[in-house]
Scaffold this motif. Structure first.
Motif, PDB file in Angstrom:
ATOM      1  N   MET A  54      -7.687   9.484  -6.491  1.00  0.00           N
ATOM      2  CA  MET A  54      -8.110   9.906  -5.152  1.00  0.00           C
ATOM      3  C   MET A  54      -7.347   9.175  -4.054  1.00  0.00           C
ATOM      4  SD  MET A  54     -12.245  10.049  -5.517  1.00  0.00           S
ATOM      5  CE  MET A  54     -13.064  10.611  -7.005  1.00  0.00           C
ATOM      6  N   PHE A  55      -6.875   7.972  -4.357  1.00  0.00           N
ATOM      7  CA  PHE A  55      -6.207   7.141  -3.356  1.00  0.00           C
ATOM      8  C   PHE A  55      -4.757   6.914  -3.766  1.00  0.00           C
ATOM      9  CE2 PHE A  55     -10.678   6.210  -2.942  1.00  0.00           C
ATOM     10  CZ  PHE A  55     -10.886   6.066  -1.576  1.00  0.00           C
ATOM     11  N   PRO A  56      -3.805   7.488  -3.040  1.00  0.00           N
ATOM     12  CA  PRO A  56      -2.393   7.345  -3.430  1.00  0.00           C
ATOM     13  C   PRO A  56      -1.818   5.950  -3.196  1.00  0.00           C
ATOM     14  CG  PRO A  56      -2.614   8.643  -1.405  1.00  0.00           C
ATOM     15  CD  PRO A  56      -3.994   8.430  -1.932  1.00  0.00           C
ATOM     16  N   SER A  57      -2.545   5.078  -2.527  1.00  0.00           N
ATOM     17  CA  SER A  57      -2.059   3.711  -2.300  1.00  0.00           C
ATOM     18  C   SER A  57      -1.678   3.068  -3.626  1.00  0.00           C
ATOM     19  CB  SER A  57      -3.153   2.859  -1.629  1.00  0.00           C
ATOM     20  OG  SER A  57      -2.829   1.482  -1.703  1.00  0.00           O
ATOM     21  N   PRO A  58      -0.624   2.258  -3.665  1.00  0.00           N
ATOM     22  CA  PRO A  58      -0.262   1.556  -4.906  1.00  0.00           C
ATOM     23  C   PRO A  58      -1.236   0.437  -5.259  1.00  0.00           C
ATOM     24  CG  PRO A  58       1.182   0.873  -3.110  1.00  0.00           C
ATOM     25  CD  PRO A  58       0.351   1.999  -2.577  1.00  0.00           C
ATOM     26  N   TYR A  59      -2.201   0.150  -4.345  1.00  0.00           N
ATOM     27  CA  TYR A  59      -3.125  -0.959  -4.561  1.00  0.00           C
ATOM     28  C   TYR A  59      -4.517  -0.464  -4.955  1.00  0.00           C
ATOM     29  CZ  TYR A  59       0.496  -3.563  -2.111  1.00  0.00           C
ATOM     30  OH  TYR A  59       1.693  -4.123  -1.742  1.00  0.00           O
ATOM     31  N   PHE A  60      -5.177  -1.276  -5.776  1.00  0.00           N
ATOM     32  CA  PHE A  60      -6.573  -1.011  -6.140  1.00  0.00           C
ATOM     33  C   PHE A  60      -7.309  -2.345  -6.079  1.00  0.00           C
ATOM     34  CE2 PHE A  60     -10.338  -0.222  -8.559  1.00  0.00           C
ATOM     35  CZ  PHE A  60     -10.564   1.141  -8.502  1.00  0.00           C
ATOM     36  N   HIS A  61      -8.321  -2.425  -5.214  1.00  0.00           N
ATOM     37  CA  HIS A  61      -9.083  -3.663  -5.030  1.00  0.00           C
ATOM     38  C   HIS A  61     -10.304  -3.625  -5.950  1.00  0.00           C
ATOM     39  CE1 HIS A  61     -11.120  -7.022  -3.210  1.00  0.00           C
ATOM     40  NE2 HIS A  61     -10.293  -7.101  -2.170  1.00  0.00           N
ATOM     41  N   ILE A  62     -10.371  -4.576  -6.881  1.00  0.00           N
ATOM     42  CA  ILE A  62     -11.439  -4.555  -7.896  1.00  0.00           C
ATOM     43  C   ILE A  62     -12.661  -5.376  -7.478  1.00  0.00           C
ATOM     44  CG2 ILE A  62      -9.853  -4.108  -9.792  1.00  0.00           C
ATOM     45  CD1 ILE A  62     -11.184  -7.561  -9.698  1.00  0.00           C
ATOM     46  N   GLY A  63     -12.743  -5.780  -6.196  1.00  0.00           N
ATOM     47  CA  GLY A  63     -13.885  -6.587  -5.754  1.00  0.00           C
ATOM     48  C   GLY A  63     -13.849  -7.941  -6.435  1.00  0.00           C
ATOM     49  N   GLY A  64     -14.803  -8.178  -7.323  1.00  0.00           N
ATOM     50  CA  GLY A  64     -14.807  -9.397  -8.120  1.00  0.00           C
ATOM     51  C   GLY A  64     -15.490 -10.578  -7.471  1.00  0.00           C
ATOM     52  N   ASP A  65     -16.100 -10.389  -6.308  1.00  0.00           N
ATOM     53  CA  ASP A  65     -16.750 -11.508  -5.630  1.00  0.00           C
ATOM     54  C   ASP A  65     -18.179 -11.715  -6.135  1.00  0.00           C
ATOM     55  OD1 ASP A  65     -17.157  -8.941  -4.397  1.00  0.00           O
ATOM     56  OD2 ASP A  65     -18.224  -9.933  -2.777  1.00  0.00           O
ATOM     57  N   GLU A  66     -18.648 -12.936  -6.010  1.00  0.00           N
ATOM     58  CA  GLU A  66     -20.048 -13.309  -6.214  1.00  0.00           C
ATOM     59  C   GLU A  66     -20.626 -12.794  -7.538  1.00  0.00           C
ATOM     60  OE1 GLU A  66     -21.565 -13.932  -1.698  1.00  0.00           O
ATOM     61  OE2 GLU A  66     -21.533 -11.855  -2.363  1.00  0.00           O
TER      62      GLU A  66
ATOM     63  N   ASN B  50      -2.561   8.444   6.778  1.00  0.00           N
ATOM     64  CA  ASN B  50      -1.111   8.431   6.530  1.00  0.00           C
ATOM     65  C   ASN B  50      -0.336   8.908   7.752  1.00  0.00           C
ATOM     66  OD1 ASN B  50      -1.362   7.452   3.961  1.00  0.00           O
ATOM     67  ND2 ASN B  50      -1.264   9.445   2.965  1.00  0.00           N
ATOM     68  N   LYS B  51      -0.871   9.917   8.406  1.00  0.00           N
ATOM     69  CA  LYS B  51      -0.224  10.454   9.608  1.00  0.00           C
ATOM     70  C   LYS B  51      -0.136   9.402  10.704  1.00  0.00           C
ATOM     71  CE  LYS B  51      -2.211  13.633  12.226  1.00  0.00           C
ATOM     72  NZ  LYS B  51      -2.812  14.903  12.686  1.00  0.00           N
ATOM     73  N   ASN B  52      -1.077   8.437  10.643  1.00  0.00           N
ATOM     74  CA  ASN B  52      -1.107   7.354  11.624  1.00  0.00           C
ATOM     75  C   ASN B  52      -0.584   6.041  11.042  1.00  0.00           C
ATOM     76  OD1 ASN B  52      -2.657   8.252  14.270  1.00  0.00           O
ATOM     77  ND2 ASN B  52      -3.644   9.278  12.545  1.00  0.00           N
ATOM     78  N   PHE B  53       0.170   6.151   9.949  1.00  0.00           N
ATOM     79  CA  PHE B  53       0.813   4.998   9.312  1.00  0.00           C
ATOM     80  C   PHE B  53      -0.187   3.932   8.872  1.00  0.00           C
ATOM     81  CE2 PHE B  53       3.832   7.067  12.100  1.00  0.00           C
ATOM     82  CZ  PHE B  53       4.883   7.305  11.215  1.00  0.00           C
ATOM     83  N   ILE B  54      -1.325   4.402   8.395  1.00  0.00           N
ATOM     84  CA  ILE B  54      -2.374   3.514   7.876  1.00  0.00           C
ATOM     85  C   ILE B  54      -2.605   3.835   6.409  1.00  0.00           C
ATOM     86  CG2 ILE B  54      -4.850   2.975   7.984  1.00  0.00           C
ATOM     87  CD1 ILE B  54      -4.658   3.398  11.015  1.00  0.00           C
ATOM     88  N   GLU B  55      -2.596   2.799   5.594  1.00  0.00           N
ATOM     89  CA  GLU B  55      -2.810   2.949   4.157  1.00  0.00           C
ATOM     90  C   GLU B  55      -4.285   2.706   3.837  1.00  0.00           C
ATOM     91  OE1 GLU B  55      -1.242   0.803   0.063  1.00  0.00           O
ATOM     92  OE2 GLU B  55       0.072   0.879   1.808  1.00  0.00           O
ATOM     93  N   VAL B  56      -4.901   3.643   3.146  1.00  0.00           N
ATOM     94  CA  VAL B  56      -6.312   3.509   2.762  1.00  0.00           C
ATOM     95  C   VAL B  56      -6.382   2.988   1.327  1.00  0.00           C
ATOM     96  CG1 VAL B  56      -8.544   4.664   2.560  1.00  0.00           C
ATOM     97  CG2 VAL B  56      -6.900   5.445   4.271  1.00  0.00           C
TER      98      VAL B  56
END
Length: 840
Positions: free
Chosen positions: A291-303, A233-239
């Protein structure tokens, strides 16, 4: 321009030492207006802030301060009066900055910046602290490249092509960075103006709700994630977390606790008809979301090929496999929504079932991964026309070879970035993967991360002939890093690429055919080329280290990052150098088997291999523990041990004048349904007689795909892990099972009940081709020892099989057939309890 032309022109460019290059920045800025005079960097630089918001811009000042200190040894100080400062950071009116951008990109004005460099002052301005931070990163690079401490006067107006630019980092296959190293990765992403960092987790997160997940694998703790996120966050990167919620569940589903939510024993996909599945997903998504304040959650879902194969087959048959997926995604969307998250997912399964796209929620974001060169990418056409947003995702292609495959990833990254702009992609995220075990240091990926950043920021201005010079100058503080570029170019030549499968391959096995990226060159010729190139590179690195690594200033960031780069390159060279020794040994071994060389020559070569492997193993462990958590090294350690055991066993076979073994003598056996197909549910039977009490009775078993072992009617054990995706669980593919406590004198009946669950893979062209006709099969070796006598019973056509319960009752057994398996199986060592291993 193709890949090889690129390197030719790069070398030519690097030789032109007097060429004046302006705005030596990665990514190349959108607009540059060059002046005639220069700003001179003096011994002291005063930094000021044009607004009363100093704390918001302090990180930008830190970036420039570090560059001045590291590259120019110049000390900075804060000047409270901006009109007296040499470098000024200032906020500008948002409308003013917006008007600098094209209309279609004005929504990105917060990431835009303007730098004005005059003879007496440098001004960095933007409408938001993020834009000013990116301006600071650009200025820091100009300082690094300043010739004679002079920066040419100029105006830079800059903004990104893509709103989202970043990296997806696979930490699920053994290689988990230390927190310190995560921060170093984030520094590299920030340096090149990336703003998104995905952590691909699978089971690599410690959860209170399910404490066995990630246990003893170096999984990230809540406190570690917080430290990583805060630093980003300090480096303007969203995890953003990527947590698989359908397929790629192998690590979790092999645990007893979670087998009930597996689609079948050994599946990689969750069962959608199991209530526990959604209890599990509710808890894990909720906990990870916190644990992750990002508004996004990636659920995978591949293969998720295993869905609908067994437990949920009735549902798949009634509503269709596409709707089975749709229902699951809709449930996941609700869970994400409940936890205040916007759902992201991979697009590959939706691309297989395009009819359900219109029924998917409008606010999801799809990630379209594309890893190979194609004339066109039809999925991007399809995704550009739907209402949901999509991001493109190439790869650094680090998952097959010791060094990442630049000849694939480098040109495709540029091609996809340009195409994505034409087809309305909103993000550009490169991925790294550890399919072969993540044995190579991820420090090798920084170059390709920077190239991704370049292509995502100014795709159409990504001229690769300048890239090496700009990039390596930052790491080595050299105006013309010709030797460095040459070393790197040698490392990435196609003929220099060594497949990890080749490296770890049993030395008595025949050589593999060259992979498509290696070119049509035989093993001996390639080995000679590698040997010659490595010798030249070792000399160059030795000279380079004396020049660029300053032992008196080991804390200086420039020297430190240059030294680390060379250290990792040296490891690559040592690994490749050992590989050439292994190939020479394999050739001598082949000659020995043809009676064309002596025992002493091959034994001496084997001893040399054992010595070098021991040294490499220790050096690899040391390097690993410099950057990563120690737990993940275990799997690589086991690979070294396995290769050493192969050589030791060959040495023993030669000394005892035995035939040199590599693959099992036992055959893969199946039961034919008709001339072209095989039964997918079979009980195999073998009777054997024991005359006297044995000291050992062991069964080595591999199955395609699931097998239960019964001896004299009693269930003993099972094998259920499949040889498919995750190499991290490959040690579970075979078992040595102790049958001695269950044997009896006289006749014994061994039954192995087998089911093939690979039906879902028929939805994938690669696996359909690889697996061929599906059927339930086994490979078995029964080892019986009594005093000094050893007896081996191999699976072959003397075994019998029966295909369903009714026929089992009627004892309607018939002869089995042998069929070649798609992977070779290395023989086990019953003396040392070393299991057999699949050679991919």
């Amino acid at each position: 321009m193709n890949y090889f032309q690129y390197f030719y022109f790069t070398i030519i460019f690097l030789l032109i030492t007097n060429q004046n290059i302006t705005a030596q920045i990665i990514p190349v800025p959108q607009k540059i207006n060059i002046g005639q005079s220069f700003f001179t960097l003096k011994n002291e630089i005063k930094v000021g802030f044009g607004n009363d918001l100093e704390t918001k811009l302090l990180q930008s000042a830190v970036i420039v301060n570090k560059s001045l200190k590291d590259y120019r040894n110049i000390i900075t100080m804060i000047e409270p009066y901006p009109n007296k400062a040499n470098i000024v950071f200032t906020f500008s009116d948002s409308i003013k900055i917006q008007n600098l951008l094209p209309k279609n990109l004005q929504h990105l004005h917060q990431e835009a910046y303007r730098i004005v460099i005059k003879e007496k002052i440098i001004v960095v301005e933007g409408s938001h602290q993020k834009g000013i931070f990116y301006g600071a990163q650009s200025l820091a690079q100009l300082i690094a490249h300043a010739r004679d401490n002079k920066i040419q006067c100029q105006e830079i107006i800059d903004y990104p092509d893509y709103a989202r630019r970043g990296v997806s980092d696979d930490i699920s296959r053994g290689q988990v960075s230390s927190v310190k190293n995560f921060k170093k990765i984030i520094d590299q992403l920030a340096r090149f103006k990336m703003n998104t960092y995905f952590l691909y987790l699978e089971d690599m997160v410690i959860l209170e709700s399910f404490s066995s997940i990630g246990k003893e694998r170096g999984a990230l703790k809540k406190e570690e994630i917080k430290e990583i996120v805060d630093y980003a966050n300090k480096n303007f990167i969203e995890v953003i977390p990527i947590f698989e919620t359908f397929g790629h569940q192998e690590h979790i589903l092999i645990q007893n606790t979670f087998q009930k939510m597996s689609e079948f024993p050994g599946a990689m996909s969750l069962c959608v008809t199991c209530p526990f599945t959604y209890q599990y997903l509710e808890k894990t998504i909720a906990e990870i979301s916190k644990m992750f304040p990002s508004p996004y959650f990636h659920i995978g879902g591949d293969e998720s090929f295993d869905a609908g194969v067994y437990k949920s087959k009735d549902l798949a048959d009634s509503i269709g496999i596409a709707n089975l997926h749709l229902n699951h995604y809709l449930k996941l969307h609700k869970i994400c929504e409940k936890n205040g998250k916007k759902m992201m997912m991979y697009a590959d399964m939706l691309e297989k079932f395009p009819a359900i796209l219109s029924k998917m929620p409008q606010d999801i974001i799809l990630m379209d991964w594309q890893y190979f060169d194609q004339a066109d990418y039809p999925t991007t056409q399809m995704l550009s026309k739907i209402s949901q947003s999509y991001w493109l995702s190439p790869t650094v292609f680090n998952f097959k070879t010791i060094f990442p495959l630049h000849q694939i990833s480098f040109p495709i990254t540029k091609k996809l970035a340009t195409l994505g702009l034409e087809r309305n992609s909103k993000g550009f995220i490169t991925s790294n993967w550890g399919d072969m075990g993540n044995d190579s240091p991820k420090e090798l990926l920084y170059y390709l991360y920077a190239w991704t950043a370049q292509c995502a920021w100014t795709a159409n201005k990504s001229q690769n002939i300048y890239f090496d010079r700009y990039y390596f100058s930052l790491f080595f503080d050299e105006e013309n890093p010709q030797e460095i570029a040459q070393i790197y170019q040698s490392l990435i030549k196609p003929e220099m690429q060594i497949n990890w499968v080749e490296f770890w391959r049993h030395p008595a096995m025949p050589f593999r055919k060259p992979s498509f990226w290696q070119g049509n060159i035989n093993t001996t010729t390639r080995n000679s080329l590698i040997d010659k190139t490595l010798a030249e590179m070792e000399k160059k690195i030795k000279i380079l280290k004396q020049r660029v690594v300053n032992p008196k200033d080991s804390m200086n960031v420039v020297y430190k990052q240059g030294n680390e780069t060379l250290e990792v390159w040296e490891w690559v060279i040592k690994m490749k150098k050992y590989y050439t020794l292994k190939v020479k040994t394999q050739i001598i071994l082949q000659l020995y088997q043809q009676n064309k060389t002596t025992n002493n020559e091959i034994l001496s070569k084997i001893d040399e291999n054992l010595k070098e492997l021991g040294i490499l193993q220790r050096e690899s462990e040391k390097l690993w523990k410099t950057y990563y958590k120690p737990e993940g090294f275990e799997y690589m350690f086991e690979k070294f041990e396995k290769l050493k055991s192969y050589f030791a066993e060959i040495k023993e076979q030669i000394s005892e004048k035995k035939t040199i073994e590599s693959v099992v003598k036992s055959k893969w056996i199946y039961l034919k349904r008709d001339n072209t197909t095989f039964f997918e549910n079979v009980v195999f039977k073998k009777e054997f007689v024991i005359d006297q009490r044995p000291s050992e009775v062991l069964l080595h078993l591999a199955a395609d795909t699931y097998a239960e072992v019964f001896l004299n009617g009693e269930r003993i054990d099972n094998v259920f892990v499949r040889n498919i995706f995750s190499i991290q669980i490959e040690n579970e593919l075979t078992k040595i099972i102790d049958l001695k406590p269950f044997t009896r004198l006289d006749k014994n009946t061994l039954e192995i009940r087998t089911v093939n669950y690979n039906q879902g893979l028929k939805r994938n062209e690669y696996w359909t081709k690889t697996l061929g006709n599906l059927g339930a099969g086994i490979n078995a070796i029964l080892y019986i020892k009594n005093l000094d006598e050893e007896q081996f019973i191999y699976s072959d056509t003397t075994w019998e099989g029966v295909w369903d319960e009714e026929n089992i009752k009627n004892k309607f057994f018939k002869k089995v057939v042998e069929k070649k398996y798609h992977y070779d199986l290395i023989y086990p060592n019953f003396k040392t309890r070393r299991k057999g291993f699949f050679e991919r």
